[in-house]
Structures are given as C-alpha cells and as structure tokens.
Enzyme design. Structure first.
Site, PDB file in Angstrom:
ATOM      1  N   HIS A 163      72.688  37.030 -84.580  1.00  0.00           N
ATOM      2  CA  HIS A 163      74.093  36.737 -84.272  1.00  0.00           C
ATOM      3  C   HIS A 163      74.769  35.763 -85.195  1.00  0.00           C
ATOM      4  O   HIS A 163      75.960  35.506 -85.050  1.00  0.00           O
ATOM      5  CB  HIS A 163      74.214  36.197 -82.850  1.00  0.00           C
ATOM      6  CG  HIS A 163      74.235  37.267 -81.813  1.00  0.00           C
ATOM      7  ND1 HIS A 163      75.404  37.847 -81.372  1.00  0.00           N
ATOM      8  CD2 HIS A 163      73.244  37.885 -81.158  1.00  0.00           C
ATOM      9  CE1 HIS A 163      75.117  38.771 -80.474  1.00  0.00           C
ATOM     10  NE2 HIS A 163      73.796  38.818 -80.325  1.00  0.00           N
ATOM     11  N   LYS A 212      85.481  27.773 -87.109  1.00  0.00           N
ATOM     12  CA  LYS A 212      86.578  28.601 -86.614  1.00  0.00           C
ATOM     13  C   LYS A 212      87.943  28.044 -87.035  1.00  0.00           C
ATOM     14  O   LYS A 212      88.966  28.687 -86.894  1.00  0.00           O
ATOM     15  CB  LYS A 212      86.494  28.738 -85.094  1.00  0.00           C
ATOM     16  CG  LYS A 212      85.269  29.555 -84.641  1.00  0.00           C
ATOM     17  CD  LYS A 212      85.232  29.685 -83.124  1.00  0.00           C
ATOM     18  CE  LYS A 212      84.009  30.402 -82.601  1.00  0.00           C
ATOM     19  NZ  LYS A 212      84.155  31.878 -82.572  1.00  0.00           N
ATOM     20  N   THR A 271      84.685  38.860 -81.355  1.00  0.00           N
ATOM     21  CA  THR A 271      85.020  39.960 -80.448  1.00  0.00           C
ATOM     22  C   THR A 271      86.409  39.770 -79.860  1.00  0.00           C
ATOM     23  O   THR A 271      87.041  40.740 -79.449  1.00  0.00           O
ATOM     24  CB  THR A 271      84.003  40.091 -79.301  1.00  0.00           C
ATOM     25  OG1 THR A 271      83.751  38.798 -78.740  1.00  0.00           O
ATOM     26  CG2 THR A 271      82.703  40.717 -79.791  1.00  0.00           C
TER      27      THR A 271
HETATM   28  C1  PLP Z   1      85.674  37.228 -76.067  1.00  0.00           C
HETATM   29  C2  PLP Z   1      85.417  35.853 -75.623  1.00  0.00           C
HETATM   30  C3  PLP Z   1      84.865  34.925 -76.515  1.00  0.00           C
HETATM   31  C4  PLP Z   1      84.563  35.255 -77.967  1.00  0.00           C
HETATM   32  O1  PLP Z   1      85.702  34.927 -78.748  1.00  0.00           O
HETATM   33  P1  PLP Z   1      85.643  34.845 -80.335  1.00  0.00           P
HETATM   34  O2  PLP Z   1      87.055  34.589 -80.713  1.00  0.00           O
HETATM   35  O3  PLP Z   1      85.171  36.177 -80.817  1.00  0.00           O
HETATM   36  O4  PLP Z   1      84.734  33.742 -80.679  1.00  0.00           O
HETATM   37  C5  PLP Z   1      84.635  33.648 -76.074  1.00  0.00           C
HETATM   38  N1  PLP Z   1      84.922  33.277 -74.802  1.00  0.00           N
HETATM   39  C6  PLP Z   1      85.468  34.134 -73.932  1.00  0.00           C
HETATM   40  C7  PLP Z   1      85.784  33.672 -72.549  1.00  0.00           C
HETATM   41  C8  PLP Z   1      85.731  35.447 -74.298  1.00  0.00           C
HETATM   42  O5  PLP Z   1      86.255  36.308 -73.416  1.00  0.00           O
END
Ligand code: PLP
Length: 811
Positions: free
Chosen positions: A356, A550, A652
């Site tokens: 990951h 990020k 995601t």
């Molecule tokens: C989808 C999701 C994430 C992942 O977000 P990224 O921007 O891809 O890091 C993290 N926390 C929650 C609650 C999510 O629904």
C-alpha cells in the site's frame, strides 16, 4: 432481492419496535426507532445469510478470506436497505408513520475500525465481493475503541475515545462456539517421535479469541457474506476470582488486563509504523484466530488438507497480517503433520499480498528479540523460511553480499515483513499503475528481478453503491432517468451519460443537483461550525488524513496568498470560494497537528475579515469519517488531490469525488494519472512535478527550497507570515511548518510546486465561470468513473490473483 411491500414492512416494524421496547412506536425515542429498524433489517438479512452459508458449505467453490487490520465500514443501515432493494419501500413506509428514514440512518454510530484509505478499501472490497457473488469474507479485529473522535477546540485537535459499542451494535452476532485459543510467549519443546521432529508449545499465555460476525449484504442477489472480527478475552477457567488468594488475585487481574488490551484500541497511525509489542500481539492474534477457524471449518466439512490451496485463498491487506504465512505453516506442519515442502507449497499458493505504500516510515520490521520472545514457534518458522531463501540467493547471486543482505527476511536485528510477504506469497500487487511501476523498478526491484511473475497491478476502486447510489440519490435518479439502470450492475455503462451532456437541460439539472447538495452541506456547516457559507461559491475541498505528503500546507499557502491579494486589491475579480478541509492527525504527529492549527488560524482570520467576506471562507470540519465524507463529497465542486508525486500509492477519495461530478485539481500521482487518462486533459486540472522529476531530485539532489523562496516575493511574504504573528500572536506557533519548508529543505516540494499550483487554480477560476462547460466537465467525470468501481477491481483480484470461480459472468 427481498420481496416485501410497504404495508408488510410497516407491520413488521411496528411489531419489532413493540417487542424490543415494550411500548408503542409513537412513544419511542429516535434512537430506539433506529435500533428497532436495524434489528428488523438484520432479521431480514439473517435468512439469506444462513442460506448463503449453507450454499458455501455444500459447494466446492473457493472461499476467499481478506485479512485486514482495518475495516472502515461507516454506517450499515442505509447500505443494507439499498442492497436488499428495499430502501425506497422503507422510506415510504416510514414516511407514512411520520418517521424520516434518513434521520434515523443518521443516528447510527460509524463503525470506525480503520484509519483511512486502507481500511475503507477493505470495506469497499467486502461490498463488491458480496455483490459479485464471490464467496469472500473479511477477517479482522473487533477493537473496543475504534479510530478516535476528533474535536477541534480553539483550533486544535482534541482526541476523544470512540466508544462505539456504548449503544447496541445491531449488526454483529457473537459466536461463542467458534472461539479459538491463541498462544503467546512460553517455550518450544522439541522431541523426536517415530523419527519425526515434534514441537510442543509450553508455559504459554493463552488468549481466548471470540468472534463477532457481521453480515455483508450483496446487491439484490441474496448473497450475504461474513465479516468476522475477533475480540480478545481471558480464558475462562484461568480466571475464577473466588478461588484466588491475594497474590493470585492480582496476577489474575494482570492477566485479564493484558489479554483485553489486545483488542482494546486501534492504533491511530496511518502510513507510519511503530515497533510496539502490543501491535505485534494484535497482528498475531487475529491472524492466528482467523486461520485456525478457517482450517477447522474446512476440515469439519470433510475437506482434504492437501487440497486446501484449491479451496481457499488468503489475501493480506498490506504487511500487517503477514504472520498469516508462518502461522499457516505452523498449522499445516505442527497440527496437520505435513512436511515442510508440502506446507510451503500450499502456503505460497494460498497467500497473496497487497502493498500500500512506498513511504519508508511505513515499512514494518520487528526487533528479533521481541518477536522471538512473544512468538517462539513462529520465530523458528520465519528463521527457517529465511535460511532456505538465503540459500537460494547464495546459489543465484554468488558473492553479491549487498544484494543478499538487502533481500534477506531477517537482517540488522529485525524481521522485515514486506520481504517475508513477497517471498512466501504467489502474488504481490500495487494499487495503481504508477505505484506498481515504482515497486517494480525501484522499491522492490531486487524481488521483481527474482520473481517477475509475482508482481501485478490492481488499481483501487470504490463501491459505487455507497459512494453514488446511497450518498447521492438525486444524481442517481438523473442517471437512471437518462441512461437507465444498467450502470448499477455494470458501472462502466455510466459512459452512456456522456452523450447526454450536449443537452443544456441535462447540464442544468446537474448544476441544480450539485446546488441542492451544497445547500445541505452549508446547513451542516452552519449547524456544526456556526459558519455561514455561500452555496453559490466554489466548494473547494480537501478531505483526507492530515499528512505532510498530502500537502495540506500547499493548500494553506495558496489561501493565504489569495487572501493577501484580496486585501491589496478589494476589487480583485475572482469567483467566490469556500475552502473546506477535514481530516484527523495521528495524535503523536506534531507537524500534522500543527497543520490543523494553521488551517484553523487561517479560517479564523479570513472568516472574521469583513473585507473578504463575500469572496472567501475557510472551514475545518471536525471528525472526518465515512458518514461525513458521504455528505461532503456530493457537494464538492473542486476535488483537491495534491500529494507530492510518487507518494500517494493510489488515493480513493479522488475516485469518490469524480463519481459525484467534482472536477479534480491534481498532481500526476497515484490513480490521478488513470483518472486523467479516462477523462482526458480538458476535464481535469493537472499541475506540478512529475514522477521522474521527483525521483530524480530524491536520487541526485539539486533542490533548494530557500532558492525557490528567495526568487518568489509571494513565498517570501507567506513564509514570513508563518512566523511574524500574522496568524497567531505566538510567533513560535507555526515554526515547525516554517522549518520543514525551509530549514529542512521541504521534503515534499511544497514550495517548488507552489507557482504551478496557483496558476492551476487560476485556470479553475476561469473554467468555473463558463458554467455550462463546467457542468459538461462534471458530467464527463461522472461518465468515466465506472472503471473506478471496486467491482472492476475485485473482478481483477478474483481472476488474476485468487483464481476464484467467476459466477458474476452471468450477472
Ligand atoms: C475514502 C476515505 C479516505 C481515503 O481518502 P484519500 O483522499 O484517498 O486518502 C479516508 N477516510 C475516509 C473516511 C474515507 O472515506
């Protein structure tokens, strides 16, 4: 699909409520109404659950087990109703009873047994496996306390424990008769019996693993799979208080506490590894319990142990469950009496592994001394695996000691979990094309060279059932009205929507739906934060874990810059924007917590400055979690995916936003690249260093953030503002951020990408003004989001890795 009409449902519901509460529905509290509905839905689910289990027992289909330390499920009621095909019916039935279904759904506690993307991926995968008729089950830990609840107080993150089991969890079923014993510590006695080496574990500390099963409901297909979460309990007969004298009593308490601590709390670090003994205990605990129960069940139904590889697949979500490998070896050799070679062949064919992250600080490695003491038999097996592996390397790479010691599973006093996972599994996958390429060419190049066939890519996905059908009913209606319902089973059929985008009527409808969702979010923001935001402004959103890579700081700097420009020139012509942030920082991660404070300080300054009040607002929402994401994402115009290129394995949330018709501003990182390939350059805004440039800087140096700063008047001013009291009377407040950007040479290239980021944001401003074209862009994003359904991902896992039968072919 459940066959039930409105009146039957009404009757069932009133009956259930009465049964549970001993009073009439109209006298009940809202929470009781939610619980009664949850219990009723669970009853509906149970029939199909039993049938599914029967079917699995009587068939020879391969069972897939997805092992994960985290399952970030969120709420379950709405999704269960949706997948049963009765959410509409239920809504109507409750309406007639004067009850708002969505309001009840909102009362459910999130199941927050995960940190972020990795745990949410596991949850999306469970939904897709069930919906595609794949016998796929989850295995994890039933943490008593999930991911902490975040409160923002005086601009700072305060962590509150997440006591999610305080209210009744209507979804889980305790299965005391399926308990297992997991053994820690002690010694291994070796003896030869009938010429065969036998290993006996003595003086160990036994822990009772108690399973709680949660149903995973497939979409309108009568399939209900199982998520089994393990809770750690003292072994009963070891713990009879009455018979203890004082010394034993204290020992018993100690034992009880030590055991219960194993499933007490989820570690709140994301993409970060800490070598804590309790964490190692957690990892072995659920993996051992899970495997023992899988093998026990398999044998109970007459399975031949030598055919295990044809009947089960074990998938490990990152390295956290890697001990599944030596544990399966142990079970096969010590319990099932197979020889090493046979056990090895079975294990390798059964286990597959997903990587990951390439962040070095996230790579798990355990100190040999700690490991050996806690898991003596497992250590012996890991040692043997390593010896055999190294022998292979010696023969192959004669004299290449550097390479061999790099690849060794045990080295420098540590056990390297990724190396173990690669060596002992038959498949290693990355989670987006770029990520997999980096694994093959860089991070795992030695292993790729040795085992090229093991490596493969499986780009992540999200379940469109939760992230479109459930969270955005208005958009779903527009889609079904235009292109029909086929996209629900075949998400790539969303492409049919593209041809409707020439119709201005449809584009206006898209705009109206977005505005309705923005209005709802604006209300939520007002209710929770007391901030008034303009639903006609651009909702510009960055929600995800707070982490240096990020780059929430990059977002902060450009808001600060825009604010400066607006102060200098009050007539500056910009489309008003609302900047929305949400995300949790790991409690021990100072820089991330400091970033939350910075966002809050900017919000405080900007929101209270009447000079910019019609132009910009900044909001930091509390307690980011799945249920909040479901409210924010459908209301977003602009999705911020601005990680340092090469650092975000996939992402995601980028997919969730796209599916809900947001335009993305992004670096060419993770799955952003594949999103760009789908929607084409005109429908996404790209900026920043590419992977080659970033990797080149890391390898050869040549970047000086001071130089970049000194050549940009805006950056000189902004970095000064971080430490001159502009954003906090305490000038040292944001020194940490300042230092990271300048003194430590800006590891994540924030300053380097700053100029391009601002230009990209200017492009967004221009694009948004052409409302009709903007709506077309949103529509193109929706139309091309189908490939990012986790149904696509799971089909690829099923055929490419697990070799499960593909019954979904006839869907
Ligand atoms: C989808 C999701 C994430 C992942 O977000 P990224 O921007 O891809 O890091 C993290 N926390 C929650 C609650 C999510 O629904």
């Amino acid at each position: 699909m459940l066959d039930i009409n409105k009146d039957e449902l009404k009757k069932d519901y009133e009956k259930k409520f009465l049964e549970l509460n001993g009073k009439e529905l109209r006298d009940g509290a809202d929470l009781q109404k939610y619980e009664a509905l949850g219990m009723l839905v669970r009853d509906y689910v149970i029939r199909a659950w039993i049938n599914t289990n029967k079917k699995y027992k009587n068939s020879s289909e391969k069972q897939v087990y997805y092992f994960s330390m985290e399952f970030l499920l969120g709420r379950l009621l709405g999704d269960a109703l949706l997948n049963l095909g009765i959410r509409e019916t239920c809504k109507e039935a409750l309406d007639e009873l004067g009850i708002d279904l969505y309001k009840l759904e909102n009362l459910e506690q999130d199941q927050g047994l995960g940190n972020g993307g990795l745990g949410r991926l596991a949850a999306c995968f469970l939904d897709s496996m069930a919906s595609l008729n794949i016998p796929g089950h989850g295995c994890g830990i039933r943490y008593k306390y999930g991911f902490f609840e975040q409160k923002i107080i005086d601009g700072k993150q305060v962590e509150v424990s997440d006591n999610w089991l305080r209210e009744r969890n209507v979804w889980e079923m305790k299965k005391a008769d399926k308990s297992e014993i997991v053994k820690f510590g002690g010694e291994i006695k070796t003896e030869t019996i009938n010429g065969k080496l036998m290993f006996t574990h003595v003086n160990y500390e036994p822990v009772l693993a108690l399973p709680y099963d949660t149903p995973v409901v497939g979409y309108k297909n009568e399939v209900v799979n199982t998520l089994r979460l393990w809770s750690a309990e003292p072994v009963c007969n070891e713990f009879d208080f009455s018979s203890f004298n004082r010394g034993d009593f204290l020992k018993a308490i100690e034992y009880k506490n030590s055991v219960e601590s194993i499933s007490l709390v989820l570690y709140p670090e994301d993409s970060f590894y800490e070598g804590k003994k309790l964490r190692l205990k957690q990892e072995y605990f659920f993996v051992s319990a899970g495997l023992q129960s899988i093998v026990r069940d398999y044998k109970k139904h007459g399975g031949n142990i030598l055919e295990l590889e044809e009947k089960i697949a074990i998938h490990i979500n990152d390295t956290h469950p890697t001990l599944a490998i030596p544990e399966l070896m142990r079970i096969l050799m010590d319990d099932e009496r197979l020889d090493w070679e046979t056990a090895w062949r079975l294990t390798e064919n059964i286990v597959s592994y997903t990587n990951h992250t390439i962040l070095a600080e996230a790579l798990e490695k355990w100190p040999v001394e700690m490991f050996k003491k806690l898991l003596p038999r497992i250590y012996m097996i890991v040692e043997e695996i390593n010896e055999r592996f190294c022998k292979e390397l010696w023969n192959k790479y004669i004299g290449q000691w550097d390479k061999i010691s790099r690849m060794s599973i045990i080295g420098d006093g540590y056990i390297r979990m990724a190396n173990l996972a690669i060596v002992a599994s038959h498949s290693v996958n990355g989670v987006a094309k770029l990520h997999t390429e980096i694994l093959k060419k860089k991070e795992m190049a030695d292993f790729y060279y040795l085992y090229p066939k093991k490596f493969n890519n499986k780009t992540n996905g999200i379940t469109h059932r939760r992230w479109l059908l459930k969270c955005n009913p208005e958009l779903t209606n527009l889609l079904t009205e235009t292109i029909g319902e086929s996209f629900i089973k075949h998400p790539t059929d969303l492409e049919n929507f593209e041809k409707y985008l020439d119709d201005t009527n449809i584009r206006e409808k898209l705009a109206q739906i977005k505005l309705n969702n923005k209005n709802k979010l604006a209300t939520e923001i007002y209710n929770t934060k007391g901030i008034i935001v303009d639903p006609n402004s651009i909702f510009d959103v960055q929600v995800k874990r707070i982490h240096a890579y990020k780059r929430q700081t990059l977002n902060c700097l450009r808001i600060m810059e825009l604010y400066n420009r607006l102060i200098e020139n009050p007539n500056l012509d910009i489309v008003p924007r609302t900047f929305i942030f949400a995300g949790k920082a790991a409690p021990g991660y100072y820089l991330a917590k400091n970033t939350i404070e910075l966002i809050s300080s900017i919000a405080h300054k900007v929101n209270n400055d009447p000079r910019v009040k019609d132009k910009i607002k900044v909001v930091m929402m509390d307690n980011y979690r799945v249920s909040l994401a479901e409210k924010i994402i459908p209301a977003t115009d602009l999705s911020e995916q601005i990680s340092t290129t090469t650092k975000e394995a996939s992402g995601t949330s980028n997919m969730k936003f796209m599916m809900n018709g947001a335009v993305t501003i992004a670096t060419l990182d993770g799955a952003n690249i594949e999103i760009k390939d789908e929607v084409k350059e005109d429908n996404i805004v790209i900026f920043g260093l590419d992977a080659e440039e970033v990797l080149n800087y890391y390898k050869n140096g040549g970047y000086s953030s001071w130089d970049v700063c000194n050549n940009d008047l805006r950056l000189m001013k902004l970095t000064t503002e971080l430490i001159d009291g502009t954003y906090n009377v305490d000038r040292r407040r944001f020194k940490c951020i300042h230092e990271n950007l300048l003194d430590y040479n800006d590891e994540f290239f924030v300053l380097k990408d700053f100029d391009e980021y601002l230009k990209a944001q200017d492009r967004v401003d221009k694009l948004y003004r052409d409302s009709s074209n903007w709506q077309r862009m949103c529509g193109v994003n929706i139309a091309h989001s189908g490939i990012f359904s986790s149904d696509r991902t799971i089909k690829e896992y099923a055929t490419g890795i697990w070799g499960s039968e593909v019954l979904y072919k006839n869907l």
